[in-house]
Each structure stands twice: as C-alpha cells, then as structure tokens.
Design a protein around this motif. Structure first.
Motif, short mmCIF file in Angstrom:
data_model
loop_
_atom_site.label_atom_id
_atom_site.label_comp_id
_atom_site.label_asym_id
_atom_site.label_seq_id
_atom_site.Cartn_x
_atom_site.Cartn_y
_atom_site.Cartn_z
N ASN A 25 4.07 -1.94 1.45
CA ASN A 25 4.46 -0.63 1.95
C ASN A 25 5.49 -0.02 1.01
N ASP A 26 5.15 1.14 0.45
CA ASP A 26 6.08 1.82 -0.45
C ASP A 26 6.87 2.93 0.24
N ASN A 27 6.60 3.17 1.52
CA ASN A 27 7.37 4.14 2.30
C ASN A 27 7.54 5.49 1.62
N GLY A 28 6.49 5.97 0.97
CA GLY A 28 6.54 7.29 0.34
C GLY A 28 7.10 7.32 -1.07
N ALA A 29 7.47 6.17 -1.61
CA ALA A 29 8.02 6.14 -2.97
C ALA A 29 6.97 6.57 -4.00
N GLN A 30 7.46 7.09 -5.11
CA GLN A 30 6.58 7.50 -6.20
C GLN A 30 6.65 6.43 -7.29
N PRO A 31 5.53 5.75 -7.57
CA PRO A 31 5.56 4.65 -8.54
C PRO A 31 5.64 5.14 -9.98
N GLY A 32 5.90 4.20 -10.88
CA GLY A 32 5.88 4.49 -12.31
C GLY A 32 4.45 4.47 -12.84
N SER A 33 4.28 4.21 -14.12
CA SER A 33 2.95 4.25 -14.73
C SER A 33 2.15 2.96 -14.51
N THR A 34 2.81 1.89 -14.09
CA THR A 34 2.11 0.68 -13.69
C THR A 34 2.77 0.12 -12.44
N VAL A 35 1.96 -0.56 -11.64
CA VAL A 35 2.45 -1.23 -10.44
C VAL A 35 1.76 -2.59 -10.39
N THR A 36 2.53 -3.64 -10.13
CA THR A 36 1.98 -4.99 -10.06
C THR A 36 2.31 -5.60 -8.70
N HIS A 37 1.30 -6.22 -8.10
CA HIS A 37 1.48 -6.92 -6.82
C HIS A 37 1.02 -8.36 -6.97
N GLN A 38 1.74 -9.25 -6.35
CA GLN A 38 1.32 -10.65 -6.30
C GLN A 38 0.61 -10.87 -4.97
N VAL A 39 -0.66 -11.25 -5.06
CA VAL A 39 -1.51 -11.40 -3.87
C VAL A 39 -1.89 -12.86 -3.69
N ASN A 40 -1.71 -13.35 -2.47
CA ASN A 40 -2.07 -14.72 -2.11
C ASN A 40 -3.42 -14.69 -1.40
N PHE A 41 -4.37 -15.47 -1.90
CA PHE A 41 -5.71 -15.48 -1.32
C PHE A 41 -5.82 -16.30 -0.03
N ALA A 42 -4.74 -16.92 0.41
CA ALA A 42 -4.62 -17.55 1.73
C ALA A 42 -5.86 -18.34 2.15
N GLY A 43 -6.17 -19.38 1.39
CA GLY A 43 -7.25 -20.26 1.80
C GLY A 43 -8.64 -19.85 1.31
N LEU A 44 -8.78 -18.68 0.72
CA LEU A 44 -10.08 -18.28 0.17
C LEU A 44 -10.26 -18.97 -1.18
N TRP A 97 -0.31 -0.06 -0.40
CA TRP A 97 -1.29 -0.67 -1.29
C TRP A 97 -1.91 -1.79 -0.47
N GLN A 98 -3.24 -1.83 -0.40
CA GLN A 98 -3.90 -2.84 0.41
C GLN A 98 -4.92 -3.60 -0.43
N TYR A 99 -5.10 -4.89 -0.08
CA TYR A 99 -6.06 -5.75 -0.76
C TYR A 99 -6.91 -6.45 0.29
N PHE A 100 -8.23 -6.40 0.09
CA PHE A 100 -9.18 -7.00 1.02
C PHE A 100 -10.07 -7.98 0.26
N ALA A 101 -10.42 -9.10 0.89
CA ALA A 101 -11.38 -10.05 0.33
C ALA A 101 -12.08 -10.72 1.51
N GLY A 102 -13.36 -10.97 1.36
CA GLY A 102 -14.10 -11.61 2.44
C GLY A 102 -14.09 -10.79 3.72
N GLY A 103 -13.97 -9.47 3.60
CA GLY A 103 -13.97 -8.60 4.78
C GLY A 103 -12.65 -8.55 5.54
N HIS A 104 -11.60 -9.19 5.01
CA HIS A 104 -10.31 -9.22 5.70
C HIS A 104 -9.20 -8.73 4.78
N LYS A 105 -8.20 -8.08 5.39
CA LYS A 105 -7.03 -7.69 4.61
C LYS A 105 -6.25 -8.95 4.28
#
Length: 172
Positions: free
Chosen positions: A124-143, A111-119
């Motif tokens: 990495n889920d290494n081939g795992a099969q997710p459930g019906s929802t998936v949640t990620h906590q993303v840090n905008f790192a200075g943006l 799962w990848q997230y991009f903002a301002g043209g940068h990742k």
C-alpha cells in the motif's frame, strides 16, 4: 518569384493542420511494466518473443482496476494473454524481487501480485508518487514450480491500473 513564394507559404500553412490531423497518434509516454524478472511485455520489447504493438509500448498495458488478464483487457495487447506463445520462464527463489520500470509517475494506491489465482502480496503506497523504478520483495508462500504472476499497479486518482504478467519457475 515573390508571388510564388507567398502562394507556397499560404498553401503550406493551409495544409499543415490537415497533415497533422491525418498523422497517426503517437503513443502516450505512459506508464509502467515489470522489467525484472522480464514480464511478457518486457520480453516483447526485447525481441525475446515476437509480438505486435506491445513491442513498442511495453509500458502501456492499462485497463480498469480489478481485471485478471495480462492484457489489462486491451484488445491491442491480447497476445499477452496467450499462455502458449513461448514466453521465457525465469527461475526464481521462493522470495523474489520484482522491479517495475515507470515511464510516467502516478499517485499509487496499491501494488498487487497474484499467482495460482490467489493474491500473494500487496503493498500500500497510500497515494504516494513513486520514482522511475519500484521494487517489491514477494514471497511465494508455499507455491513452487511454474507460475504465471499477475502484477497490478493500482493508480490512486483514476479508475485504472497497469498490468504485467511474469512467467517464473519458483525454486527451479
């Protein structure tokens, strides 16, 4: 009377395959999109913004891996690429949770997230099969300020990915 019934049944049986082939194909029960904060396709499905086909298929923005467009290169959903369409911008903090709603489960590479043209994040889920929802906590790192986030769900066992764009105001 009996002959008429028999004829009607035969005509119906002969026409059924023709009618079935001529009906429009139903949308696939695929696959996934960001539901919170509301992605562009979630806004279309909710009627927040007027849209075309994506209104009925928010989960179907699929295209080859490696694209950077909100539509996933799918011309049916090209309006998702229109930054001037009036998308609702969601205020978020510098660390924000993004929730995917999945209508079909696929083995996942990343799962990848991009903002301002940068990742800005990768999970990495290494081939795992997710459930019906998936949640990620993303840090905008200075943006900060208004950002268009491109979220990508890379499928492990195909050459395709699912795409979603989310308009946010970091710290706003």
């Amino acid at each position: 009377m009996h002959a008429r019934k028999k004829t009607a049944v035969l005509v119906g049986a002969a026409l059924a395959p023709v009618i079935a082939v001529s009906l429009p194909a139903s949308s696939a029960s695929a696959h996934g999109y960001i539901s919170n904060p509301p992605s562009r396709q979630a806004q279309c499905a909710a009627g927040t913004v007027g849209c075309g086909d994506i209104t009925y298929e928010p989960q179907s923005v699929e295209g080859p891996k490696g694209l950077t467009s909100c539509s996933g290169g799918n011309s049916r959903f090209a309006e998702l690429d229109d930054d001037g369409k009036g998308w609702k911008v969601t205020p978020v903090s510098s660390t924000t949770q993004f929730q995917w709603t999945l209508t079909a489960r696929h083995s996942t590479s990343t799962w990848q997230y991009f903002a301002g043209g940068h990742k800005i994040a990768e999970f990495n889920d290494n081939g795992a099969q997710p459930g019906s929802t998936v949640t990620h906590q993303v840090n905008f790192a200075g943006l900060s300020g208004q950002q268009k986030v491109l979220a990508v769900w890379n499928i492990a066992d195909t050459a395709n990915a699912f795409y979603a764009c989310i308009d946010v105001n970091v710290g706003g």
